[in-house]
Design a protein around this motif. Structure first.
Motif, PDB file in Angstrom:
ATOM      1  N   ASN A   1     -29.998   4.576  11.882  1.00 12.83           N
ATOM      2  CA  ASN A   1     -31.106   5.497  11.679  1.00 12.83           C
ATOM      3  C   ASN A   1     -32.099   5.330  12.829  1.00 12.83           C
ATOM      4  O   ASN A   1     -32.267   4.229  13.356  1.00 12.83           O
ATOM      5  CB  ASN A   1     -31.801   5.220  10.346  1.00 12.83           C
ATOM      6  CG  ASN A   1     -30.927   5.566   9.159  1.00 12.83           C
ATOM      7  OD1 ASN A   1     -30.949   6.677   8.649  1.00 12.83           O
ATOM      8  ND2 ASN A   1     -30.128   4.601   8.708  1.00 12.83           N
ATOM      9  N   ASP A   2     -32.759   6.410  13.205  1.00 14.39           N
ATOM     10  CA  ASP A   2     -33.610   6.413  14.397  1.00 14.39           C
ATOM     11  C   ASP A   2     -35.020   6.856  14.018  1.00 14.39           C
ATOM     12  O   ASP A   2     -35.215   7.967  13.511  1.00 14.39           O
ATOM     13  CB  ASP A   2     -33.020   7.365  15.441  1.00 14.39           C
ATOM     14  CG  ASP A   2     -33.689   7.249  16.805  1.00 14.39           C
ATOM     15  OD1 ASP A   2     -34.792   6.661  16.885  1.00 14.39           O
ATOM     16  OD2 ASP A   2     -33.110   7.756  17.785  1.00 14.39           O
ATOM     17  N   LEU A   3     -36.006   5.997  14.280  1.00 17.82           N
ATOM     18  CA  LEU A   3     -37.395   6.341  13.976  1.00 17.82           C
ATOM     19  C   LEU A   3     -37.898   7.506  14.819  1.00 17.82           C
ATOM     20  O   LEU A   3     -38.920   8.117  14.485  1.00 17.82           O
ATOM     21  CB  LEU A   3     -38.291   5.121  14.181  1.00 17.82           C
ATOM     22  CG  LEU A   3     -38.182   4.027  13.107  1.00 17.82           C
ATOM     23  CD1 LEU A   3     -38.983   2.801  13.511  1.00 17.82           C
ATOM     24  CD2 LEU A   3     -38.668   4.558  11.765  1.00 17.82           C
ATOM     25  N   ASP A   4     -37.193   7.817  15.903  1.00 14.83           N
ATOM     26  CA  ASP A   4     -37.555   8.983  16.704  1.00 14.83           C
ATOM     27  C   ASP A   4     -37.060  10.283  16.078  1.00 14.83           C
ATOM     28  O   ASP A   4     -37.343  11.369  16.597  1.00 14.83           O
ATOM     29  CB  ASP A   4     -36.983   8.854  18.120  1.00 14.83           C
ATOM     30  CG  ASP A   4     -37.663   7.752  18.921  1.00 14.83           C
ATOM     31  OD1 ASP A   4     -38.844   7.464  18.639  1.00 14.83           O
ATOM     32  OD2 ASP A   4     -37.014   7.175  19.812  1.00 14.83           O
ATOM     33  N   GLU A   5     -36.320  10.169  14.981  1.00 12.95           N
ATOM     34  CA  GLU A   5     -35.844  11.347  14.241  1.00 12.95           C
ATOM     35  C   GLU A   5     -36.267  11.209  12.773  1.00 12.95           C
ATOM     36  O   GLU A   5     -35.436  11.105  11.874  1.00 12.95           O
ATOM     37  CB  GLU A   5     -34.328  11.471  14.362  1.00 12.95           C
ATOM     38  CG  GLU A   5     -33.862  11.675  15.801  1.00 12.95           C
ATOM     39  CD  GLU A   5     -32.352  11.686  15.938  1.00 12.95           C
ATOM     40  OE1 GLU A   5     -31.842  12.534  16.685  1.00 12.95           O
ATOM     41  OE2 GLU A   5     -31.688  10.848  15.297  1.00 12.95           O
ATOM     42  N   PRO A   6     -37.581  11.216  12.531  1.00 11.45           N
ATOM     43  CA  PRO A   6     -38.102  10.860  11.202  1.00 11.45           C
ATOM     44  C   PRO A   6     -37.760  11.844  10.098  1.00 11.45           C
ATOM     45  O   PRO A   6     -37.789  11.476   8.921  1.00 11.45           O
ATOM     46  CB  PRO A   6     -39.620  10.800  11.427  1.00 11.45           C
ATOM     47  CG  PRO A   6     -39.861  11.712  12.592  1.00 11.45           C
ATOM     48  CD  PRO A   6     -38.668  11.536  13.479  1.00 11.45           C
ATOM     49  N   GLN A   7     -37.436  13.092  10.439  1.00 13.05           N
ATOM     50  CA  GLN A   7     -37.172  14.091   9.409  1.00 13.05           C
ATOM     51  C   GLN A   7     -35.691  14.227   9.064  1.00 13.05           C
ATOM     52  O   GLN A   7     -35.323  15.069   8.240  1.00 13.05           O
ATOM     53  CB  GLN A   7     -37.738  15.449   9.839  1.00 13.05           C
ATOM     54  CG  GLN A   7     -39.256  15.469   9.907  1.00 13.05           C
ATOM     55  CD  GLN A   7     -39.886  14.957   8.612  1.00 13.05           C
ATOM     56  OE1 GLN A   7     -39.601  15.465   7.524  1.00 13.05           O
ATOM     57  NE2 GLN A   7     -40.743  13.955   8.728  1.00 13.05           N
ATOM     58  N   LYS A   8     -34.871  13.413   9.674  1.00 10.45           N
ATOM     59  CA  LYS A   8     -33.477  13.378   9.245  1.00 10.45           C
ATOM     60  C   LYS A   8     -33.369  12.591   7.943  1.00 10.45           C
ATOM     61  O   LYS A   8     -34.196  11.708   7.667  1.00 10.45           O
ATOM     62  CB  LYS A   8     -32.601  12.730  10.315  1.00 10.45           C
ATOM     63  CG  LYS A   8     -32.280  13.644  11.484  1.00 10.45           C
ATOM     64  CD  LYS A   8     -31.200  13.038  12.364  1.00 10.45           C
ATOM     65  CE  LYS A   8     -30.754  14.011  13.431  1.00 10.45           C
ATOM     66  NZ  LYS A   8     -29.641  13.466  14.257  1.00 10.45           N
TER      67      LYS A   8
END
Length: 483
Positions: free
Chosen positions: A324-331
């Motif tokens: 999981n990537d904090l730069d893609e918070p809405q995934k």
């Protein structure tokens, strides 16, 4: 009484007649303190609360412990020494220092498991307390609580005898990956004992002393696992709120700066399971586990407008699982087990004072169908691919929530994007009418619904059912909240 006392008693009795010919003194009551002084040496204990975790995996779900099988463990509370036993403490108790490199502040090494047990006997006499070696489950849980990499500089003896994983096996008498293990300990009648590092479990003969192999101290506390704690973890009880959906306005929550909505769903009666009206395409062969369709009645409840996002998981847990990537918070968050979901929900409830939970399978299907507003689509909100991210259009990559159209209740991504864990244990359908069903009463597999960005279209149908061991993780396994 602390359940673990009984386990220690059994283990100690067995150890007294084992090939090691060494008796482990057992505690008969909870009696501990947070700091001790022996001679001129002071050492501290750290309190570890009762709880549960996935043993055999790193805390970020990224790596597996060598020679172990991931399985869920629940433990009573205990205290453990903040550091491995030092050379100074060993000398204060035993009168000499066997270590390979002499340094009073460094961990003692060149001591066997038998030597460690003898040390415990003398320490117990000197302090009037009962210390034990931590079980492997306690040791691994403590290193998680105390931040992994800084936990130890040496390998450490555990109380347990070593139980090997047979070649090609997925489980054995000790490792039961589809069940919750409560206060587990290995077999007591073997010379081979467990030695642990952060990501490896090894078998070492109890009489063998090695450089850079030390040990740590443990004591039991009054913090025991209660039915209230074990119930949600084991999935035997649902602590739910009474919901009134007559006011259809969604509830809005904010946690750690992250806002999410819970949609109110008016209860009712519906046909759960596959019927010919549920096929979005002709010439479709439905799986046997989707029939017989049967009548189900539900009370009002609430369900998440979207899948739990990376942002919300991070706001509650303080970190996100591997992949999981904090730069893609809405995934949608992925790579979480059913048990991981329970930990997340427990912390969310502590932050909000509410009783969030996973939806039951029946609540999930009723919501995916659109509840009382259902237009009887085969996918959630559509008979076409315009409401779901699946293999053909997502190419196995999850997408931000709420980017495709919602279903009749205003819920997004109930078909596709990530699989969603449900509360229920897996079980076969029957023709009998049911009210508020919660699944089978036994078994380690849990229901997943909705399909994912890596699924074919047929897995994203509203009646499709999948089930996996509750400890399983995958990049496309996520969750949606219910109240």
């Amino acid at each position: 009484m602390n359940k673990f006392l009984n386990l220690i008693a059994v283990l100690a009795a067995a150890l007294s007649i084992s090939a090691c010919k060494t008796t482990v003194q057992k505690p008969v009551k909870v009696d501990y303190q947070m700091e001790y002084t022996v001679g001129d040496v002071t050492f501290e204990m750290v309190k570890i609360p009762a709880g549960h975790y996935t043993m055999g995996l790193s805390a970020d779900n990224r790596r597996k412990v060598t020679n172990g099988i991931p399985h869920e463990v629940a433990l009573d509370g205990f205290v453990i020494s903040a550091k491995p036993v030092s050379q100074a403490l060993w000398t204060a108790v035993m009168g000499s220092n066997p270590s390979s490199v002499q340094n009073p502040d460094a961990p003692v090494d060149m001591v066997s498991w038998v030597d460690a047990v003898k040390f415990l006997g003398k320490l117990n006499k000197a302090t009037g307390k009962i210390f034990i070696l931590p079980t492997e489950a306690q040791w691994e849980y403590a290193q998680r609580v105390q931040n992994g990499k800084v936990f130890t500089s040496v390998a450490e003896w555990c109380l347990d005898s070593y139980d090997a994983v047979p070649d090609g096996a997925t489980s054995d008498e000790y490792f039961k990956p589809m069940e919750l293990a409560v206060n587990p300990e290995g077999p007591a009648d073997k010379d081979g004992k467990v030695v642990r590092t952060l990501l490896e479990r090894m078998e070492v003969d109890c009489h063998t002393s090695k450089a850079k192999v030390g040990f740590r101290l443990a004591q039991l506390t009054e913090d025991v696992l209660t039915d209230a704690v074990l119930g949600p973890i084991e999935g035997t009880t649902i602590d739910r709120e009474k919901i009134d959906a007559s006011d259809a306005k969604p509830e809005v929550f904010t946690v750690g700066g992250v806002t999410f909505k819970m949609v109110k769903v008016k209860g009712g009666t519906f046909k759960m399971g596959y019927t010919s009206a549920d096929a979005p395409y002709m010439n479709f062969n439905y799986p046997d586990n989707e029939v017989p369709a049967h009548q189900v009645t539900l009370d009002d409840f609430e369900i998440g407008e979207t899948e739990v996002t990376v942002a919300l998981w991070n706001a509650v847990m303080g970190s996100v699982p591997y992949l999981n990537d904090l730069d893609e918070p809405q995934k949608p968050v992925g790579n979480v087990s059913w048990y991981n979901c329970q930990t997340f929900i427990s912390r969310l409830n502590a932050l909000t004072g509410r009783k969030f939970r996973l939806p039951t399978e029946a609540e999930w299907e009723y919501s995916a169908r659109g509840g009382q507003k259902s237009r009887h689509y085969g996918f959630s909100g559509s008979n076409d691919y315009d409401a779901m991210w699946f293999l053909d259009n997502a190419k196995s990559k999850s997408h931000n929530v709420k980017t495709l159209k919602a279903n009749e209740l205003g819920l997004f991504d109930m078909s596709g994007n990530v699989w969603e864990w449900c509360y229920d244990r897996a079980g076969e359908y029957s023709e009998d009418a049911q009210t508020g069903p919660t699944g089978a009463t036994e078994g380690g597999t849990r229901i997943l619904r909705g399909g994912s960005c890596a699924s074919r279209w047929d897995a994203c149908r509203i009646t499709n059912r999948s089930y996996m061991p509750a400890k399983n993780i995958k990049g496309t396994f996520g969750l949606r909240l219910a109240l």
